[in-house]
Design an enzyme around this catalytic site. Structure first.
Site, PDB file in Angstrom:
ATOM      1  CB  THR A   1      10.679 -32.301  44.455  1.00 15.02           C
ATOM      2  OG1 THR A   1      10.840 -30.908  45.300  1.00 15.02           O
ATOM      3  CG2 THR A   1       9.329 -32.173  44.459  1.00 15.02           C
TER       4      THR A   1
ATOM      5  CE  LYS B   1       8.727 -28.149  45.723  1.00 15.55           C
ATOM      6  NZ  LYS B   1       9.209 -28.011  44.241  1.00 15.55           N
TER       7      LYS B   1
ATOM      8  CB  THR C   1      10.362 -24.841  40.553  1.00 18.64           C
ATOM      9  OG1 THR C   1      11.146 -24.860  39.500  1.00 18.64           O
ATOM     10  CG2 THR C   1       9.783 -25.330  40.837  1.00 18.64           C
TER      11      THR C   1
ATOM     12  CD  GLU D   1      17.134 -28.661  43.205  1.00 15.49           C
ATOM     13  OE1 GLU D   1      17.722 -28.076  42.470  1.00 15.49           O
ATOM     14  OE2 GLU D   1      16.071 -29.373  43.763  1.00 15.49           O
TER      15      GLU D   1
ATOM     16  CG  ASN E   1      19.703 -29.491  39.598  1.00 11.46           C
ATOM     17  OD1 ASN E   1      18.293 -29.653  39.468  1.00 11.46           O
ATOM     18  ND2 ASN E   1      20.125 -28.434  40.552  1.00 11.46           N
TER      19      ASN E   1
ATOM     20  CB  SER F   1      18.702 -40.796  37.035  1.00  8.28           C
ATOM     21  OG  SER F   1      20.282 -40.397  37.829  1.00  8.28           O
TER      22      SER F   1
END
Lengths: 383, 383
Positions: free
Chosen positions: A146, A168, A179, A259, A378, A383
């Site tokens: 992702t 992942k 996650t 991230e 994040n 969007s």
């Protein structure tokens, strides 16, 4: 080599059109036997995605013939329709593979609260099945990404048998589990009880101790499938250690790809009265936003470590706490220790040791710094 | 009017040279009586700064003549020397004011793990005493600022009596209490038992429900001093409501000034089985970094609300949860609700309602979004 390193497995990864940008988004992992033993661990979040509810159910038999994984949508908080979609996915895979839906696990990852485009996903299952290959592990690992910047695979080889896997995950990484979707495969000849035990022993000290941002996902799934194709039955300890090593390696890859992170932080708690105390303190430090910002700024701010320890119920005396950052004991006996200017923070790896001076138990939690890039990634995600 | 709104109090705020930039850094609040009743609540962090340990001790008598407050250094994790410094500060104040050190509370705020420059602080106590005034409340409020962009004061007037106060705090704001120093004064004629009860009732539903960044300080202190100078003894409920109103107002000011924040988020939990459940769920939502980033990006990401609720032990069924953001029920029965495009996120105020559908209890937690500015401010703080 990923999930196809072990004998008896084929895999595929394709672009089914679930992601609007056309990137790969559907993976299929198939156990061709002779055994089809399996075990799984799942998120401890009480709000569980449809594929988690489904896969928990099918795992009760201890048997899996295949796993269908999609990125581009988590199928979480999608109500009865979401569960029907997961069921239909398993049915379609069973149909094209000639097995029963009750032996097909499903994993999904992506945005919560959005129904999957089943008109793309169902044909994709057939297309993926047509590309199944003993060399498909890499493509499968790529298709489940992702926000991951790299795909993650790992392999450990035993005496005539192999454990391999793919993962992942790049955010929402917190215990219970991070996650992430993880599929591990082995050609060791073992039953589901041994797999289950080895998997739980491994995840408890690896994925469950990865805490990037304190946020627990609705979709976390770790599966371990055994084909028995090697014909070798390794001893439990040897096998469990291999599973642990693969989980540890994949967990480290998750942290390194978190991230927006610019620092990987190893929080090692020592001198704890119990392992539970050590884990509680490690998590509290790992989740302290102020400390994570300080580390980002290459500031060895041990005061924020102490204030994080102070919020726990672990056994310790405030004036006996010691903290080292990158090898320098900047806090001794709850106060100022060695010169903080000696701490070299230039590198990506940061090592914090918190000594509770209350016993012999230890635990290590892995986390990252908190950065403007994390905020950006994040706040713009959906969007 | 701050701490000098109530009769019987004088205050001062000066630049003693504790802060290297020459900004005001020392405040003095004096209760001139006739009563000198007092109560206090303190951080629940087990790593407590020296002034917290000192002030908790002197408060046991239920009597305070004065409070010395400094910014520019928290005097936390400073060992026996730090405690001696706090003691010396109280002794100096007692000497210049003609009282006993056992009636002087001390509050400090700033960086952890650094000794205070006592050669600046002690003369500063005398200099502040020389400037004590019935109009000094504003200057005192200014002198306790750290990363605060504005000083915070509040006043509520009863029938012949007044409650006023000042607060500092802009980060490390989390229950138990937020990182803040608060001094409240009143001229109501009440004893320390009534003050203590009113203060605890008030902080439980105000400061304890402000959770900006989940980080708990070592220095939090809220003091309430009563001079009795009005000669009026209000009814308990009336007085408690006034204390609650001042605390609520100051708490809101803390949230509005939180480091780097661009959104103020009111997390209202309704339909909970118990108030404890509502608070647990509210805190979990308020501490979810991913949600806080989403709100920063004006993204009504209700999936992150649900995943935060799912980590709690509160009574609820996942498929009965409802979430409204700014009045739009974007999640109904655990799944997709009204169109998320209807949510207007342009304004600074954001209102999240989480309905657990499990009872009648409610609670509101106040928090902020997570921004790149927060990261910047807290990665550069000590440098």
């Amino acid at each position: 080599m990923s999930v196809t390193a072990a004998k008896g497995f084929t895999a595929a990864g394709i672009a089914a059109g679930i992601k609007e940008n056309g990137n790969p988004d559907l993976a299929l992992v198939v156990n061709n036997g002779p055994r089809r033993a399996a075990a799984g661990v799942f998120t401890s979040n009480r709000v569980k995605a449809a594929p988690v509810l489904w896969s928990e159910q099918v795992l009760k038999s201890g048997q899996l013939s295949a796993v269908v994984l999609n990125s581009g949508g988590a199928n979480a908080c999608t109500g009865p329709k979401g569960f029907q979609d997961t069921h239909a996915t398993a049915e379609r895979a069973a149909e094209v593979l000639g097995t029963g839906a009750g032996e097909v696990a499903v994993c999904s990852t992506g945005l919560i609260g959005v129904l999957l485009p089943m008109d793309k996903l169902l044909p994709g299952v057939g297309a993926a099945a047509a590309q199944l290959s003993e060399h498909g592990g890499e493509k499968a690992a790529i298709a489940i990404k992702t926000t991951d910047t790299v795909h993650k695979t790992s392999v450990v080889t035993g005496d005539g048998w192999t454990v391999g896997g793919m993962a992942k995950g790049a955010g929402m990484l917190a215990p219970g589990l991070a996650t992430m979707l993880v599929v591990l495969t082995t050609d060791a000849d073992l039953g589901s009880d041994a797999l289950d035990r080895a998997l739980r022993d491994a995840t408890r000290v690896t994925f469950d101790r990865v805490d990037s941002d304190g946020c627990m996902s609705t979709n976390d799934t770790v599966l371990l499938l055994a084909s028995g194709a090697s014909g070798v039955t390794p001893g439990y300890e040897e096998f469990a250690e291999a599973v642990r090593a693969v989980c540890d390696d994949l967990g480290q890859q998750l942290i390194r790809d978190a991230e927006g992170a610019s620092k990987d932080i190893r929080v090692e708690v020592v001198g704890a009265a119990t392992e539970d105390d050590a884990v509680e303190v490690g998590r509290s430090i790992a989740r302290n936003n102020l400390l994570k910002c300080a580390i980002h700024g290459e500031d060895p701010n041990w005061g924020r470590v102490l204030s994080a320890i102070g919020t726990t119920s672990a056994a310790f005396e405030p004036d006996e706490l010691n903290v080292a950052i990158n090898g320098v004991w900047v806090c001794k006996n709850g106060g100022v220790g060695e010169d903080r200017d000696k701490v070299d923070m230039r590198y990506r790896e940061v090592h914090i040791v918190a000594d509770l001076a209350a016993g012999d138990a230890t635990a290590t939690i892995w986390t990252n710094d908190l950065t403007a890039d994390y905020v950006h990634e994040n706040s713009a995600y959906s969007s």
